[in-house]
Design a protein around this motif. Structure first.
Motif, PDB file in Angstrom:
ATOM      1  N   UNK A   1       7.038 -10.335 -14.535  1.00  0.00           N
ATOM      2  CA  UNK A   1       8.153  -9.583 -15.107  1.00  0.00           C
ATOM      3  C   UNK A   1       8.568 -10.189 -16.441  1.00  0.00           C
ATOM      4  N   UNK A   2       8.462 -11.529 -16.536  1.00  0.00           N
ATOM      5  CA  UNK A   2       8.830 -12.194 -17.794  1.00  0.00           C
ATOM      6  C   UNK A   2       7.835 -11.905 -18.912  1.00  0.00           C
ATOM      7  N   UNK A   3       6.730 -11.249 -18.586  1.00  0.00           N
ATOM      8  CA  UNK A   3       5.740 -10.838 -19.586  1.00  0.00           C
ATOM      9  C   UNK A   3       5.768  -9.331 -19.815  1.00  0.00           C
ATOM     10  N   UNK A   4       6.605  -8.622 -19.076  1.00  0.00           N
ATOM     11  CA  UNK A   4       6.662  -7.165 -19.214  1.00  0.00           C
ATOM     12  C   UNK A   4       5.395  -6.477 -18.745  1.00  0.00           C
ATOM     13  N   UNK A   5       4.726  -7.041 -17.735  1.00  0.00           N
ATOM     14  CA  UNK A   5       3.469  -6.456 -17.264  1.00  0.00           C
ATOM     15  C   UNK A   5       3.729  -5.114 -16.590  1.00  0.00           C
ATOM     16  N   UNK A   6       2.803  -4.194 -16.783  1.00  0.00           N
ATOM     17  CA  UNK A   6       2.869  -2.905 -16.105  1.00  0.00           C
ATOM     18  C   UNK A   6       2.027  -2.957 -14.831  1.00  0.00           C
ATOM     19  N   UNK A   7       2.265  -2.000 -13.965  1.00  0.00           N
ATOM     20  CA  UNK A   7       1.405  -1.826 -12.785  1.00  0.00           C
ATOM     21  C   UNK A   7       0.005  -1.410 -13.245  1.00  0.00           C
ATOM     22  N   UNK A   8      -1.016  -2.044 -12.688  1.00  0.00           N
ATOM     23  CA  UNK A   8      -2.387  -1.649 -13.017  1.00  0.00           C
ATOM     24  C   UNK A   8      -2.767  -0.505 -12.082  1.00  0.00           C
ATOM     25  N   UNK A   9      -2.760   0.700 -12.618  1.00  0.00           N
ATOM     26  CA  UNK A   9      -2.947   1.899 -11.805  1.00  0.00           C
ATOM     27  C   UNK A   9      -4.408   2.310 -11.658  1.00  0.00           C
ATOM     28  N   UNK A  10      -5.267   1.745 -12.491  1.00  0.00           N
ATOM     29  CA  UNK A  10      -6.654   2.219 -12.528  1.00  0.00           C
ATOM     30  C   UNK A  10      -7.654   1.174 -12.019  1.00  0.00           C
ATOM     31  N   UNK A  11      -7.260   0.379 -11.037  1.00  0.00           N
ATOM     32  CA  UNK A  11      -8.210  -0.562 -10.440  1.00  0.00           C
ATOM     33  C   UNK A  11      -9.356   0.203  -9.787  1.00  0.00           C
ATOM     34  N   UNK A  12     -10.587  -0.279  -9.917  1.00  0.00           N
ATOM     35  CA  UNK A  12     -11.705   0.373  -9.226  1.00  0.00           C
ATOM     36  C   UNK A  12     -11.505   0.317  -7.709  1.00  0.00           C
ATOM     37  N   UNK A  13     -11.885   1.366  -7.030  1.00  0.00           N
ATOM     38  CA  UNK A  13     -11.701   1.425  -5.572  1.00  0.00           C
ATOM     39  C   UNK A  13     -12.347   0.241  -4.864  1.00  0.00           C
ATOM     40  N   UNK A  14     -13.501  -0.194  -5.375  1.00  0.00           N
ATOM     41  CA  UNK A  14     -14.253  -1.209  -4.652  1.00  0.00           C
ATOM     42  C   UNK A  14     -13.598  -2.592  -4.696  1.00  0.00           C
ATOM     43  N   UNK A  15     -12.618  -2.813  -5.579  1.00  0.00           N
ATOM     44  CA  UNK A  15     -11.979  -4.127  -5.631  1.00  0.00           C
ATOM     45  C   UNK A  15     -10.659  -4.172  -4.857  1.00  0.00           C
ATOM     46  N   UNK A  16     -10.155  -3.022  -4.455  1.00  0.00           N
ATOM     47  CA  UNK A  16      -8.860  -2.996  -3.768  1.00  0.00           C
ATOM     48  C   UNK A  16      -8.961  -3.694  -2.405  1.00  0.00           C
ATOM     49  N   UNK A  17      -7.937  -4.459  -2.071  1.00  0.00           N
ATOM     50  CA  UNK A  17      -7.951  -5.228  -0.829  1.00  0.00           C
ATOM     51  C   UNK A  17      -6.755  -4.979   0.073  1.00  0.00           C
ATOM     52  N   UNK A  18      -5.755  -4.258  -0.398  1.00  0.00           N
ATOM     53  CA  UNK A  18      -4.554  -4.031   0.395  1.00  0.00           C
ATOM     54  C   UNK A  18      -4.884  -3.211   1.641  1.00  0.00           C
ATOM     55  N   UNK A  19      -4.437  -3.653   2.829  1.00  0.00           N
ATOM     56  CA  UNK A  19      -4.702  -2.864   4.036  1.00  0.00           C
ATOM     57  C   UNK A  19      -4.094  -1.464   4.000  1.00  0.00           C
ATOM     58  N   UNK A  20      -3.078  -1.255   3.166  1.00  0.00           N
ATOM     59  CA  UNK A  20      -2.535   0.096   3.025  1.00  0.00           C
ATOM     60  C   UNK A  20      -3.609   1.033   2.481  1.00  0.00           C
TER      61      UNK A  20
END
Length: 518
Positions: free
Chosen positions: A356-375
């Motif tokens: 947050x102290x860097x003003x980072x945005x959400x990365x919305x375009x991660x490749x499907x194959x790298x996602x790890x969240x159980x959701x």
């Protein structure tokens, strides 16, 4: 005054903060190396997300051993070295404790699976007979699907999260006794407190009744559910508070609790219970002077009733980053800067999620194959989950992984973050990092900020303005046009980086004013 009543606490999502050994995953050694950034930033404490041995079915929130360190993150010597160095630099350290559920790889669950139905081992968890081939009730997992999994012997076990995270039975005295030992293990090592995961969930209604509802997760923090915020949960925290108070140095408990009303949330921070509870109402508020003002008023009023402080949160590892939530553009960035400055001026404590102290945005375009969240996996790819706010921090350089570590990074950072690195923002006047550093330095310097009270000031409809006595004023323009304000005082800080004050407040901007400026 107790340190935690107005502390600024920085959340470190360990696997994404800094990598000390080059395997692409953040670790305790990496955190230790980057402590100077946090001292320079001006925070008072750090909160470490779980670093315990875990199969990592849910990023470490599936704990297999509560009194160890997963080799991914180091070992106990690394933790002790980090704790000592943090304390030497004036930083307090909070660790995550996950009492609602264990990993299915925990020795307790292995013992339960090996034991017979009705045994003492199974009573550590919530095993039940089903209704024929159907689960015992209609409860739903937070991650999607039913909250029950059936064993080959026909019994079902409850998991409010992933099947790999079986819920403990907190009506069992042995569970309570074992967790007291866990808390003592870390308190004896010198930790300053605990962030308590799913603090509202440990006690379930004894009858395990149906809810009659679908999409139950939508009621989290808005309605009543038989597996959340049950009255008996407060017995646990009264016991824990007595334990914390038996140690010197102001050891604290912080509840990650969702309740249907602000009044019910305040119950977690009564004088004989926990010290803080995350106030997610500000995080959830739409960008509006009226909505932000309502949240602040209600939050301060309800915590005051129990003599507690309010804890302001704009983001964490489970929610979309503020910049994206507020617009995912220059507009979103301006609003995120303004919201941060507003939150730093409010009475109470503030939590800052890394990045947050860097003003980072959400990365919305991660490749499907790298996602790890159980959701992501449990929704069949229909819900992208939380990986987008967990992309490793950019520290330096022009190309990914931006100094995160000697190797790559477990989630890829976008190339555009080259201008958002710590290194780049240190050298850029008006950067988000410089804004945070200036604001937190002033917050520490000015006795009027932090714990205390505020009074609302008359302002146009699109503006939220308040005073902290003596002589400090904060105003935020939530509208789309500039507004002329007649407020006393000289400019102290502006969220847009401008260094003059003519009384004209641009849209999506917060200003701090002070009378009798040095």
């Amino acid at each position: 005054m107790s340190w935690w009543r107005d502390a600024v606490v920085y959340q470190i999502y360990v696997r994404s903060f800094a990598d000390g050994d080059g395997d692409g995953i953040g670790d305790l050694a990496g955190v230790r190396e980057r402590l100077p950034h946090l001292v320079e930033l001006g925070v008072d404490a750090i909160w470490l997300t779980p670093f315990y041995p875990s199969p990592m079915a849910d990023g470490g929130y599936d704990v297999a051993d509560y009194c160890g360190v997963d080799p991914l993150f180091g070992d106990l010597d690394d933790f002790d070295a980090l704790l000592a160095q943090a304390h030497d630099t004036g930083l307090r350290v909070l660790v995550d404790v996950v009492p609602n559920h264990t990993s299915d790889q925990h020795a307790w669950f292995a013992e339960a699976l090996a034991a017979e139905p009705g045994s003492a081992e199974r009573d550590r968890y919530l095993f039940r007979e089903g209704r024929g081939d159907e689960p015992p009730n209609d409860w739903e997992s937070i991650f999607g699907g039913p909250a029950w999994t059936r064993l080959p012997d026909g019994q079902w076990y409850l998991h409010l999260f992933a099947p790999e995270q079986p819920d403990l039975n907190w009506r069992n005295p042995q569970v309570r006794a074992d967790f007291r030992k866990v808390l003592k293990f870390w308190l004896d090592r010198g930790v300053d407190g605990f962030r308590i995961d799913v603090a509202h969930g440990m006690i379930k209604h004894p009858d395990l009744p149906d809810t009659g509802l679908s999409e139950q997760i939508s009621l989290l923090g808005k309605g009543e559910l038989p597996y959340f915020d049950q009255d008996e949960v407060h017995e646990i925290y009264r016991d824990w508070r007595a334990l914390f108070d038996s140690y010197s140095g102001g050891r604290i408990g912080v509840a990650e609790a969702w309740a249907s009303t602000q009044e019910r949330l305040a119950r977690y921070v009564r004088p004989d219970e926990l010290h803080q509870a995350f106030n997610f109402a500000l995080l959830e508020a739409p960008w509006s002077a009226e909505e932000f003002g309502k949240v602040v008023t209600e939050s301060l009023a309800t915590t005051a009733q129990v003599g507690a402080t309010t804890t302001w949160v704009l983001g964490n590892h489970d929610v979309q980053r503020p910049v994206t939530r507020y617009g995912d553009s220059e507009l979103g960035l301006s609003r995120a800067r303004a919201a941060a400055l507003l939150s730093f001026a409010l009475p109470g404590s503030v939590y800052v999620h890394q990045g947050e102290e860097l003003g980072l945005r959400e990365v919305l375009d991660l490749p499907d194959e790298v996602r790890q969240d159980p959701i992501w996996t449990r929704s069949g790819g229909t819900d992208v989950g939380r990986d987008g706010c967990r992309v490793p921090l950019p520290w330096s350089g022009d190309e990914p992984p931006f100094g995160f570590g000697p190797g790559g990074s477990w989630l890829p950072a976008p190339g555009e973050w080259a201008s958002s690195t710590v290194e780049a923002q240190r050298a850029t006047p008006g950067s988000v990092l410089r804004l945070y550093r200036s604001a937190l330095a002033l917050r520490r310097e000015l006795a009027v900020l932090g714990d205390g009270e505020l009074s609302w000031l008359d302002a146009p409809e699109q503006v939220l303005a308040f005073a902290r006595e003596p002589g400090f004023a904060c105003a935020t323009n939530f509208g789309e046009t500039s507004v002329s304000l007649d407020l006393p005082g000289d400019l102290l800080l502006r969220s847009d980086g401008a260094e003059i004050w003519t009384g004209e407040l641009p849209p999506s901007t917060t200003v701090w004013l002070v009378e009798g400026k040095k």
